[in-house]
Enzyme design. Structure first.
Site, PDB file in Angstrom:
ATOM      1  N   ALA A  46      50.505  55.831  21.216  1.00 18.71           N
ATOM      2  CA  ALA A  46      50.704  54.559  21.498  1.00 18.71           C
ATOM      3  C   ALA A  46      50.052  53.795  22.695  1.00 18.71           C
ATOM      4  CB  ALA A  46      52.220  54.697  21.633  1.00 18.71           C
ATOM      5  N   HIS A  49      43.969  51.383  24.637  1.00 20.38           N
ATOM      6  CA  HIS A  49      42.944  51.813  25.387  1.00 20.38           C
ATOM      7  C   HIS A  49      41.890  50.485  25.958  1.00 20.38           C
ATOM      8  CE1 HIS A  49      43.156  56.020  25.019  1.00 20.38           C
ATOM      9  NE2 HIS A  49      43.385  55.764  23.814  1.00 20.38           N
ATOM     10  N   GLU A 336      39.951  57.773  14.379  1.00 13.17           N
ATOM     11  CA  GLU A 336      40.642  58.229  15.303  1.00 13.17           C
ATOM     12  C   GLU A 336      40.768  57.469  16.695  1.00 13.17           C
ATOM     13  OE1 GLU A 336      39.170  62.255  16.602  1.00 13.17           O
ATOM     14  OE2 GLU A 336      37.101  61.604  16.183  1.00 13.17           O
ATOM     15  N   CYS A 401      73.125  55.620  21.550  1.00 13.86           N
ATOM     16  CA  CYS A 401      71.987  55.933  22.610  1.00 13.86           C
ATOM     17  C   CYS A 401      70.983  54.587  22.685  1.00 13.86           C
ATOM     18  CB  CYS A 401      71.229  56.973  22.005  1.00 13.86           C
ATOM     19  SG  CYS A 401      72.064  58.484  21.991  1.00 13.86           S
TER      20      CYS A 401
END
Length: 478
Positions: A46, A49, A336, A401
């Site tokens: 996640a 970059h 990728e 939660c």
């Protein structure tokens, strides 16, 4: 017949679909799974970059930094979470400083702004929990974090509302060329189309190899992760990478955009494109290597471990464009890392290819804005009161939660390309992603899915197929 058919609803396929919806094109997206973002997009780091890692002459190098700059506008238009938290690449030995300087040089050639090399003390002033072994760090302030499946769902919803057709549980079994069109042979009948875009992720080699003599091989590369409770989500504020050395590439430690802490991944090459198992050895490996970066890994706060598969191409770069022997068949394969970061730029690149081929008119009615599901957990009390006054279901808590209400779950089911499974609800609302990992809320979510979809509770699945949660007779239907 469609003008364009996209295969795959990962982040690339959905980003391309949204870009093509800017034009008057009859566009279809086919997906073999029951929902969006069920492959590589679902389980990764996640990370957005900055763009310093890839070689400048590659597509990865050209598209990463460009894609990074597009996230602010995209997240504003499409209402998905994104944060520029910055990143560090850590160096643990003065002998490796040349490697850090080389990364900085590559980043500058790729167009990454404001890169700095800090000494260990400067880095620890910004990140007090960094290991004492850190001697220097490359700081990239433009690095970011995002929720990849929320982003993908947002792209797809916007594409859908702008006219793109989505077909789920539709698997491409073969492709035939007939004159100026392609015929996609699927489990739900033939689809005729002028142009095909192959965004099938891990299976994009198989799709390419149906039409081209230039064969591609995708090797699934598994990465395992540990996810930590939000109570330790502020252990670091930036994404912490390790400088690759002869001993390996290292692992990352990062906050998530939802406030958790994430550690991983390792890299294990496989042959099985469905192997999402985690191993004790793999988890021990990533935790021990992460301990090089930060002073103490809070293992008692791990709430789950998971793995994802990367579509590693043996050519070590993205493959985007037509094979020479397959006109009007456009590959987006080998996507990728940094594929998520590059996705907006990849989509523009493919959009321009399609426009050059089909010369469509612009869609004057294109609306770039998409509003997400109201997030009860992020509201103040006054905002919550106003929301409940409009719809009382927002006052009924389902997932304690993550503070997710019944109203949010119903919204997730009823909106464009809505959830039909437990995992579909989870991806859209975070219900079940907290420390109890759906131990308390899953039964209620099953009831809501059953009611809203008009199906028996025994027909509700976790992720489609035969992943039914309940077996036997539903007493309400007896």
């Amino acid at each position: 017949m469609f003008d364009v058919t996209i295969i795959g609803t990962g982040v690339i396929g959905c980003a391309v679909a949204r870009e093509l919806s800017r034009y008057k094109l009859n566009t279809c997206v086919v997906e073999k799974n029951v929902d969006l973002a069920n492959g590589t997009t679902k389980a990764n780091s996640a990370i957005v970059h900055a763009g310093f890692d890839a070689k400048p002459e590659t597509l990865k190098g050209k598209l990463n930094a460009k894609g990074n700059t597009m996230f602010d506008k995209l997240s504003e238009e499409l209402d998905f979470p994104f944060k520029r938290n910055g990143s560090f690449v850590l160096c643990f030995d003065e002998k490796d400083m040349d490697g850090l300087r080389e990364l900085k040089k590559k980043g500058e050639e790729n167009g990454v702004p404001d890169l700095q090399i800090l000494d260990g003390n400067e880095a620890r002033k910004m990140e007090p929990n960094l290991s004492d072994e850190v001697v220097a760090a490359l700081y990239a302030p433009t690095g970011g974090i995002v929720c990849p499946y929320e982003m993908t769902i947002a792209l797809a919803e916007n594409a859908s509302t702008n006219g793109v057709e989505f077909r789920f549980e539709t698997e491409v079994k073969g492709i035939e060329k007939s004159g100026e069109k392609y015929i996609l042979k699927t489990n739900k009948g033939d689809i005729e189309t002028k142009l095909v875009i192959n965004a099938a992720g891990l299976f994009s080699d198989e799709i390419n190899n149906m039409v081209s003599e230039r064969k591609i091989h995708i090797a699934p590369r598994k990465g395992e992760y540990c996810l930590f409770d939000k109570v330790v989500g502020d252990m670091v504020s930036k994404t912490i990478f390790q400088l690759p050395t002869k001993l390996g590439k290292g692992v990352l430690v990062t906050p998530t955009v939802d406030g958790n802490l994430l550690v991983g991944p390792n890299a294990v090459d496989l042959e099985d494109k469905t192997d999402l198992t985690t191993t004790r050895e793999g988890i021990d490996d990533i935790v021990s290597r992460a301990a090089l970066s930060v002073k103490q890994i809070p293992m008692r706060q791990v709430i789950t471990s998971f793995s994802g598969l990367r579509a590693h191409c043996t050519e070590n770069d993205f493959i985007i464009g037509e094979p020479k022997d397959a006109k009007n068949f456009i590959n987006a394969t080998g996507i990728e890392s940094p594929g998520l970061s590059s996705a907006p730029a990849v989509a523009e690149m493919i959009r321009d290819m399609v426009v050059a081929k089909l010369n469509p008119d612009k869609n004057a009615d294109f609306n770039p804005i998409r509003k997400g599901i109201p997030k009860f957990r992020e509201m103040n009390n006054e905002e919550r009161k106003q929301l409940i006054a409009k719809d009382a279901r927002y006052g009924k808590m389902v997932c304690r939660c993550e503070t997710v209400t019944e109203g949010e779950i119903v919204n997730a089911i009823k909106r464009p390309l809505g959830a039909t499974t437990l995992d579909g609800v989870k991806k859209r609302t975070r219900a079940g992603m907290g420390r109890c990992q759906s131990g308390f809320c899953s039964t209620k979510i099953v009831e809501i899915l059953s009611r809203e979809l008009g199906i028996a509770r025994t027909d509700v699945t976790k992720f489609g197929g035969e992943s039914n949660l309940l077996v036997g007779k539903d007493k309400e239907s007896i």
